[in-house]
Design a protein around this motif. Structure first.
Motif, PDB file in Angstrom:
ATOM      1  N   THR A   1       1.238  -1.582  -0.012  1.00 42.67           N
ATOM      2  CA  THR A   1       0.011   0.501   0.230  1.00 42.67           C
ATOM      3  C   THR A   1       1.029   1.025   0.341  1.00 42.67           C
ATOM      4  OG1 THR A   1      -1.868  -1.417   1.144  1.00 42.67           O
ATOM      5  CG2 THR A   1      -1.999   1.278   1.581  1.00 42.67           C
ATOM      6  N   ILE A   2       2.029   1.441   0.869  1.00 41.29           N
ATOM      7  CA  ILE A   2       2.930   2.223   0.829  1.00 41.29           C
ATOM      8  C   ILE A   2       3.594   2.388  -0.541  1.00 41.29           C
ATOM      9  CG2 ILE A   2       4.955   3.166   1.996  1.00 41.29           C
ATOM     10  CD1 ILE A   2       4.518   1.833   4.755  1.00 41.29           C
ATOM     11  N   LEU A   3       4.452   1.451  -0.991  1.00 43.59           N
ATOM     12  CA  LEU A   3       5.121   1.507  -2.376  1.00 43.59           C
ATOM     13  C   LEU A   3       4.017   1.944  -3.243  1.00 43.59           C
ATOM     14  CD1 LEU A   3       7.458   0.845  -4.207  1.00 43.59           C
ATOM     15  CD2 LEU A   3       6.400  -1.344  -4.356  1.00 43.59           C
ATOM     16  N   SER A   4       2.308   1.939  -3.646  1.00 44.17           N
ATOM     17  CA  SER A   4       1.860   2.473  -4.448  1.00 44.17           C
ATOM     18  C   SER A   4       1.488   3.328  -4.773  1.00 44.17           C
ATOM     19  CB  SER A   4       0.387   0.510  -4.718  1.00 44.17           C
ATOM     20  OG  SER A   4      -0.079   1.278  -3.581  1.00 44.17           O
ATOM     21  N   SER A   5       1.899   4.069  -3.272  1.00 46.22           N
ATOM     22  CA  SER A   5       0.973   5.722  -2.865  1.00 46.22           C
ATOM     23  C   SER A   5       2.045   6.448  -3.091  1.00 46.22           C
ATOM     24  CB  SER A   5       0.575   5.394  -1.335  1.00 46.22           C
ATOM     25  OG  SER A   5      -0.869   4.340  -1.629  1.00 46.22           O
ATOM     26  N   VAL A   6       3.246   5.943  -3.187  1.00 49.84           N
ATOM     27  CA  VAL A   6       4.359   6.989  -3.225  1.00 49.84           C
ATOM     28  C   VAL A   6       3.879   8.807  -3.660  1.00 49.84           C
ATOM     29  CG1 VAL A   6       6.574   7.590  -3.419  1.00 49.84           C
ATOM     30  CG2 VAL A   6       5.957   5.246  -2.052  1.00 49.84           C
ATOM     31  N   GLY A   7       3.972   7.847  -5.166  1.00 49.63           N
ATOM     32  CA  GLY A   7       3.518   8.884  -6.228  1.00 49.63           C
ATOM     33  C   GLY A   7       2.674   9.881  -6.060  1.00 49.63           C
ATOM     34  N   GLU A   8       1.740   9.155  -5.422  1.00 51.72           N
ATOM     35  CA  GLU A   8       0.395  10.166  -5.826  1.00 51.72           C
ATOM     36  C   GLU A   8       0.266  10.639  -4.563  1.00 51.72           C
ATOM     37  OE1 GLU A   8      -2.597   7.544  -6.784  1.00 51.72           O
ATOM     38  OE2 GLU A   8      -2.215   6.312  -8.017  1.00 51.72           O
ATOM     39  N   VAL A   9       0.834  10.284  -2.925  1.00 51.01           N
ATOM     40  CA  VAL A   9       0.490  11.141  -1.745  1.00 51.01           C
ATOM     41  C   VAL A   9       1.955  11.463  -1.022  1.00 51.01           C
ATOM     42  CG1 VAL A   9      -1.868  10.739  -1.383  1.00 51.01           C
ATOM     43  CG2 VAL A   9      -0.221   9.006  -0.641  1.00 51.01           C
ATOM     44  N   SER A  10       3.264  11.596  -1.979  1.00 54.22           N
ATOM     45  CA  SER A  10       3.955  11.690  -1.639  1.00 54.22           C
ATOM     46  C   SER A  10       4.524  13.343  -0.786  1.00 54.22           C
ATOM     47  CB  SER A  10       4.530  12.776  -3.020  1.00 54.22           C
ATOM     48  OG  SER A  10       4.631  13.785  -2.495  1.00 54.22           O
ATOM     49  N   ASP A  11       3.118  13.996  -0.499  1.00 49.66           N
ATOM     50  CA  ASP A  11       2.869  15.026   0.709  1.00 49.66           C
ATOM     51  C   ASP A  11       2.967  14.271   2.050  1.00 49.66           C
ATOM     52  OD1 ASP A  11       4.009  17.194  -0.706  1.00 49.66           O
ATOM     53  OD2 ASP A  11       1.886  17.426  -0.665  1.00 49.66           O
ATOM     54  N   LEU A  12       2.708  13.352   1.890  1.00 51.86           N
ATOM     55  CA  LEU A  12       1.610  12.234   3.138  1.00 51.86           C
ATOM     56  C   LEU A  12       3.540  11.479   3.623  1.00 51.86           C
ATOM     57  CD1 LEU A  12      -0.588  11.158   5.254  1.00 51.86           C
ATOM     58  CD2 LEU A  12      -0.414  10.026   3.825  1.00 51.86           C
ATOM     59  N   ILE A  13       3.230  10.592   2.777  1.00 54.46           N
ATOM     60  CA  ILE A  13       5.144   9.951   2.938  1.00 54.46           C
ATOM     61  C   ILE A  13       6.475  10.856   3.176  1.00 54.46           C
ATOM     62  CG2 ILE A  13       6.631   8.609   1.776  1.00 54.46           C
ATOM     63  CD1 ILE A  13       3.629   7.073   1.293  1.00 54.46           C
ATOM     64  N   THR A  14       6.037  11.730   2.905  1.00 55.40           N
ATOM     65  CA  THR A  14       7.374  13.111   3.638  1.00 55.40           C
ATOM     66  C   THR A  14       7.462  13.344   5.055  1.00 55.40           C
ATOM     67  OG1 THR A  14       7.323  13.371   1.097  1.00 55.40           O
ATOM     68  CG2 THR A  14       8.073  15.340   2.726  1.00 55.40           C
ATOM     69  N   SER A  15       5.882  13.442   4.913  1.00 47.92           N
ATOM     70  CA  SER A  15       5.524  14.193   6.776  1.00 47.92           C
ATOM     71  C   SER A  15       5.885  12.868   8.105  1.00 47.92           C
ATOM     72  CB  SER A  15       4.229  14.604   6.918  1.00 47.92           C
ATOM     73  OG  SER A  15       3.310  13.782   6.731  1.00 47.92           O
ATOM     74  N   HIS A  16       6.096  11.408   7.254  1.00 51.12           N
ATOM     75  CA  HIS A  16       6.379  10.767   7.689  1.00 51.12           C
ATOM     76  C   HIS A  16       7.872   9.950   8.124  1.00 51.12           C
ATOM     77  CE1 HIS A  16       2.235  10.662   8.245  1.00 51.12           C
ATOM     78  NE2 HIS A  16       1.985   9.936   9.797  1.00 51.12           N
ATOM     79  N   ILE A  17       8.819  10.487   7.163  1.00 54.32           N
ATOM     80  CA  ILE A  17       9.769   9.755   6.303  1.00 54.32           C
ATOM     81  C   ILE A  17      10.598   9.157   7.545  1.00 54.32           C
ATOM     82  CG2 ILE A  17      10.545  11.671   6.237  1.00 54.32           C
ATOM     83  CD1 ILE A  17      11.656  10.849   3.112  1.00 54.32           C
ATOM     84  N   SER A  18      11.376   9.798   8.400  1.00 57.63           N
ATOM     85  CA  SER A  18      12.134   9.709   9.628  1.00 57.63           C
ATOM     86  C   SER A  18      11.183   8.203  10.496  1.00 57.63           C
ATOM     87  CB  SER A  18      11.696  11.299  10.901  1.00 57.63           C
ATOM     88  OG  SER A  18      10.676  10.778  11.343  1.00 57.63           O
ATOM     89  N   SER A  19      10.153   7.593  10.584  1.00 58.05           N
ATOM     90  CA  SER A  19      10.188   6.823  11.284  1.00 58.05           C
ATOM     91  C   SER A  19      10.283   5.559   9.880  1.00 58.05           C
ATOM     92  CB  SER A  19       8.569   6.867  11.720  1.00 58.05           C
ATOM     93  OG  SER A  19       7.637   7.291  11.215  1.00 58.05           O
ATOM     94  N   LEU A  20       9.729   6.304   9.010  1.00 53.67           N
ATOM     95  CA  LEU A  20       9.070   5.112   7.701  1.00 53.67           C
ATOM     96  C   LEU A  20      10.596   4.255   7.400  1.00 53.67           C
ATOM     97  CD1 LEU A  20       7.317   5.905   5.086  1.00 53.67           C
ATOM     98  CD2 LEU A  20       6.897   4.098   5.609  1.00 53.67           C
ATOM     99  N   ILE A  21      12.098   5.429   7.258  1.00 50.04           N
ATOM    100  CA  ILE A  21      12.533   4.632   6.578  1.00 50.04           C
ATOM    101  C   ILE A  21      13.594   3.732   7.726  1.00 50.04           C
ATOM    102  CG2 ILE A  21      15.273   5.341   6.178  1.00 50.04           C
ATOM    103  CD1 ILE A  21      14.267   7.386   4.415  1.00 50.04           C
ATOM    104  N   PRO A  22      13.945   4.342   9.376  1.00 48.11           N
ATOM    105  CA  PRO A  22      14.184   2.562   9.600  1.00 48.11           C
ATOM    106  C   PRO A  22      13.243   1.250   9.866  1.00 48.11           C
ATOM    107  CG  PRO A  22      14.062   4.899  11.098  1.00 48.11           C
ATOM    108  CD  PRO A  22      13.549   5.561   9.855  1.00 48.11           C
ATOM    109  N   LYS A  23      11.550   1.581   9.564  1.00 43.84           N
ATOM    110  CA  LYS A  23      11.360   0.652   9.966  1.00 43.84           C
ATOM    111  C   LYS A  23      11.866  -0.283   8.379  1.00 43.84           C
ATOM    112  CE  LYS A  23       7.117   2.560  12.486  1.00 43.84           C
ATOM    113  NZ  LYS A  23       7.255   1.536  13.476  1.00 43.84           N
TER     114      LYS A  23
END
Length: 1007
Positions: A907-929
């Motif tokens: 779900t995250i992978l398919s959404s990167v291009g469409e909701v990049s702002d949302l992904i960016t706001s959580h990037i600090s916790s996403l990348i370690p996971k």
């Protein structure tokens, strides 16, 4: 009424307020329509303004008159009005400040019903003597051309009868001279075409041609802000039509065009060839007889030494089309056409011994052959007599080239005579038939006599043989059978992917033409090769896997007759195996899965019906009931019952009620009144003890039309619920089968679902029952759907059943074959938008439940439920809701369930291009996971798909998120992905390499 005051208002406002000025013009027009004023009164009121010395006032006054005139109905003016206005406008042509308004009014005046021939001379002479197009803007010149176009349209017969051609042509040449504006040129070209094709040109041929050809070739490129949206192709087409409009131009057009053919620009070459083609088609035979040799001499080098395979914009094809057009015109004159064809053959004779130009020569004669049957027969007899003079002793390259050249004439055959599916012309003595035996021998030898390493030659031979089968009225039945035999042997012996697929395509083509050929030739051969034991197939001393035979059978068995044949034969084989093999399960599954594919593949064919398969349905039911090897294996039973369902779905509704009644009676232990389906079989009560045979009942009822009625359906549901509750299921597949059947009955026949709302969850089984009832309700978007969903959402907070309740949400959205929808078939109550409705309804409830609980175990139930839903829901449905549950998604990556993790990652992978702002706001916790999920772990929760998805997510961040947001994590990602380069799985290692490279290149510039 003070008309002068109204005019003063118009003149005062026309420069600053166009809407107000237009309104006043409209008012004048309405008053003239209603006879409140006369046009002559308006002219009188405008009189002083029309003759004023003020260079701004005169155009405004003329615009007022012309605008009013354009707004009038065409029948409002009298002949006297027309005469007065004509004289007025002609006199105004001398006034350079009012030219545009004058021509605008004049063009409207010509369109009036009362404008007669008596006014023509004044207008035409006035334009010639007092109008100079070179001194006016494009918008003004437009109305001059428009006036002439309207005169021609209205008075063309008068101009011809009264010998006014000369005056009109002279006026046109005067008005159109020096035009450059694209919109005006379209009008000029169209008018030139009309003049040249209708009027007596006398001594004006050269001038009319020159005023056209000075624009050839068109190099116009429309400006970005062009209000008229005129394209280069529009101008080219209009100019081409004008040049080709009259044979009087031929003495100028052919030499000039052939000179342009030497241009180095591909675009100019194509435009020139297409214009020549238009001239040939329109000038007529007499003109062409005088010029075809000139054309051929100019074309010869271009086509003989051209590159037919290296043309992106179709230049070579345009050149070839010239020979088609010449042939179309000349074939009505046998002597001329024979001379044309003989001249080309004489000039090209050496090419038949020159491999460098042989292909081009064949393409030239192929283009001639496309013209009609006369040209086809002549070209084929001339060329094939040369091509086929020697077919023995050819090397592979020569053989391949010969087949390619023959393909030119089979392609032309389709243009002239059509295909089997779309015949055009019947000709039992066409030229290609004279060479049919030689062609078949050549192609047969190339396919069957060449080494299997000659892939391109064998593939080409198959392609050409397949082409022959599509030719209208060409092959006999025996010849078609021979080709089918070639293809059958090829698919059995040749394992090369290209050759195999081409031969399969050829067999499928033959099946479309005449399925009886495959029934007689191919399918019996394939069936006879199937061994009686679970061992490889023996073909010409070589072992081949049985799967290959079944792949061929599935690929070519399309359409009713072939499906019927294969179902009967394979069921006979299935029955034989049950009595001869100690372990018939693997072989049986191969047969049944293949049968399922055959029916599934054929269902898309037009008017597919399985009515003739009902005896096979009966036989399959009997086999399933008789042999434990068929009804005790889950995979076999699932595949076999799918076949039953498909046969029922695509059968006539008239069978369904009796089939439903008999099947329900038989499987509930009751005697069957009718012996059509269950003759000589003892009834079975699926409610006596758990049995996988419930699947036969379930799939048959899943296939019948929903209009079928079931007596005492509530009693059946109650019995089913009670049986599931009280039975001891030793097999999970059997338990699920009963639950699926319950859901089917609820969905298809029960409307009173409120009685099942309050089932007590006293066990895991009771929760399962409730879940499957909910699925049946949800699929039809029942008004009670939300009530059932609320109960399941509430169960997530139950400490003992919450985890099971979370899993139940996957049941609600997973696609099941018993609820499959078929086009234009009403076999269930599944609504297309049920998932969207469910998702919209349930996600807010899950988010609320998650946020409202502090117990992490309970929270994980909501996360798990959400992940199960995401796994089976399309991205288009998910994305609008993503911001609301994205925090839950992040936490679900920590759950001890690999499937949940994978669903969240996807779900995250398919959404990167469409909701990049949302992904960016959580990037600090996403990348370690993600970095943690990319590593192998002790608990084996990070499976290969999970690790690969995590790596791909990291890669997508580098490619799609803002650079300044990702660069801070560059070194960390590169470092932490280093161990992943040693992952046991190649796909993960490659993903890690690509991701690390993407992060390494972040912020770097290419020098």
């Amino acid at each position: 009424m003070d008309l002068s005051l109204n005019i003063s208002q118009f003149l005062a406002n026309s420069g600053s307020d166009e809407n107000r000025a237009s309104a006043i013009v409209e008012r004048f027009a309405n008053q003239i329509h209603s006879r409140d004023i006369k046009l002559i009164d308006l002219i009188k009121a405008l009189g002083d303004y029309l003759t004023a010395e003020d260079d701004l006032l005169r155009p405004k006054a003329t615009q007022c008159l012309s605008g009013t005139l354009n707004s009038l109905k065409k029948d409002i003016l009298t002949p006297n009005d027309i005469s007065v206005l004509t004289g007025f406008y002609v006199s105004k042509l001398e006034d350079g400040q009012c030219t545009k308004e004058t021509l605008y009014g004049m063009s409207s005046l010509v369109d009036m019903d009362s404008f007669g021939p008596s006014n023509l001379d004044k207008v035409l002479k006035g334009l010639m003597e007092q109008y100079d197009s070179t001194k006016n803007l494009a918008s003004t010149r437009y109305y001059g051309l428009l006036t002439l176009q309207r005169i021609f349209t209205k008075f063309v017969n008068y101009l011809i009868q009264m010998k006014k051609d000369k005056l009109f042509i002279e006026c046109f040449l005067h008005v159109a001279s020096g035009e450059k504006d694209p919109r005006n040129l379209l009008l000029s070209f169209a008018l030139n075409k009309d003049i040249s094709s209708s009027l007596n040109l006398e001594s004006f041929e050269d001038e009319l041609f020159d005023i056209l050809f000075c624009y050839f070739p068109i190099s116009f490129k429309p400006p970005k802000e062009d209000p008229y949206k005129i394209t280069q192709d529009q101008l080219k087409g209009s100019l081409r039509s004008a040049i080709a409009s009259s044979s009087a131009f031929d003495k100028d057009s052919y030499p000039n065009l052939l000179e342009k053919l030497s241009s180095t620009s591909p675009s100019v070459k194509r435009d020139t060839a297409e214009t020549i083609n238009a001239c040939i088609a329109n000038y007529g035979q007499k003109s062409l007889i005088e010029h075809w040799l000139e054309i051929w001499n100019a074309y010869k080098f271009e086509v003989v030494h051209g590159e037919p395979d290296d043309e992106e914009i179709g230049v070579y094809q345009s050149l070839l089309n010239t020979f088609t057009e010449i042939s179309k015109v000349l074939t009505s004159n046998e002597v001329e056409f024979d001379q044309f064809a003989s001249t080309l053959l004489k000039d090209l004779k050496e090419s038949f011994q020159n491999t460098k130009t042989l292909k081009q020569t064949c393409l030239i004669f192929g283009a001639i052959a496309k013209a009609n049957n006369i040209a086809y027969n002549k070209a084929v007899k001339l060329v094939l007599a040369q091509l086929l003079v020697k077919t023995d002793g050819l090397n592979v390259r020569e053989e391949r080239e010969l087949i390619q050249n023959l393909g030119v004439f089979t392609s032309a055959y389709k243009d002239v005579y059509g295909t089997t599916s779309s015949p055009k012309l019947q000709d039992y003595n066409n030229g290609l038939k004279d060479f049919k035996d030689q062609i078949l021998i050549l192609l047969g030898k190339s396919l069957m006599g060449s080494s299997q390493v000659e892939v391109s030659l064998r593939t080409l031979a198959i392609t050409e043989l397949t082409n022959l089968t599509t030719l209208s009225d060409f092959l006999s039945n025996s010849e078609l059978s021979l080709i089918a035999q070639y293809f059958t042997e090829t698919v059995l012996m040749d394992d090369n992917e290209y050759v195999f697929n081409s031969a399969i395509g050829g067999l499928a083509q033959i099946a479309q033409l005449d399925s009886s050929v495959l029934v007689e030739v191919t399918l019996p051969t394939l069936i006879s090769l199937l061994p009686d034991a679970d061992e490889p197939v023996r073909i010409n001393g070589q072992d081949k896997p049985k799967e290959k035979i079944f792949d061929v059978i599935v690929s070519i068995s399309t359409g009713g007759a072939l499906v019927n044949f294969m179902v009967i034969r394979l069921l006979n084989k299935l029955e034989q195996l049950q009595t001869t093999l100690a372990d018939p399960v693997p072989y049986s599954f191969l047969i049944l899965s293949s049968l399922q594919k055959i029916i599934t593949t054929s269902e898309s064919s037009t008017q597919f019906s399985t009515d003739t398969l009902f005896p096979s349905l009966v036989k399959l039911i009997h086999l399933l009931l008789k042999f434990p090897s068929l009804n005790q294996d889950d995979a076999i039973l699932e595949s076999a019952t799918e076949i039953l369902k498909l046969i029922v779905v695509f059968s006539s509704k008239s069978f369904h009620q009796q089939l439903s009644d008999d099947t329900l009676s038989f499987f509930t232990g009751l005697p069957v009144a009718n012996d059509d389906y269950y003759k000589d079989l003892e009834p079975i009560n699926v409610f006596a003890e758990p049995t996988p045979l419930i699947n036969i009942l379930s799939k048959v009822l899943a296939g019948v039309n929903k209009s079928v009625s079931i007596n005492n359906v509530d009693s059946l549901i109650n019995k089913l619920v009670e049986f599931i509750k009280t039975s001891s299921f030793q097999d999970g597949y059997v338990r699920i089968s009963y639950l699926r059947f319950l859901s089917l009955i609820i969905n298809k026949w029960n409307c009173e679902v409120s009685k099942y709302e309050n089932i007590t969850f006293d066990s895991v089984l009771s929760l399962e029952i409730y879940t499957w009832i909910t699925k049946g309700v949800l699929l039809r978007i029942d008004p009670k759907s939300e009530t059932f969903i609320d109960v399941l959402v509430g169960a997530l907070s139950d400490t003992s059943l919450g985890a099971m309740a979370a899993n139940s949400f996957e049941v609600l959205v997973v696609d099941l074959s018993i609820f499959e929808k078929f086009k234009k078939i009403l076999n269930n109550n599944v609504r297309l938008l049920y998932k969207q409705k469910f998702f919209d309804l349930v996600v807010p409830k899950l988010v609320e439940g998650f946020n409202g609980n502090d117990d992490m175990k309970i929270k994980s139930n909501y996360l798990s439920a959400l992940s199960h839903i995401l796994k089976h829901t399309k991205r288009e449905i998910i994305n609008p809701h993503l911001p609301s549950f994205f925090p839950l998604l992040l936490q679900s990556l920590n759950l001890m369930d690999s499937e949940v993790r994978l669903a969240s990652l996807n779900t995250i992978l398919s959404s990167v291009g469409e909701v990049s702002d949302l992904i960016t706001s959580h990037i600090s916790s996403l990348i370690p996971k993600l970095l943690a999920l990319a590593q192998s772990d002790r608990d084996h929760l990070n499976t290969e798909p999970v690790r690969l998805a995590a790596v791909n997510c990291l890669h997508s961040f580098a490619m799609a998120l803002p650079l300044q947001k990702v660069v801070p994590y560059q070194k960390e990602v590169i470092r932490e992905l280093t161990p992943v380069l040693d992952d046991k799985k190649r796909s993960v290692r490659k993903g890690a390499i690509d991701a690390r490279q993407a992060y390494y290149e972040l912020g770097r510039t290419v020098e």
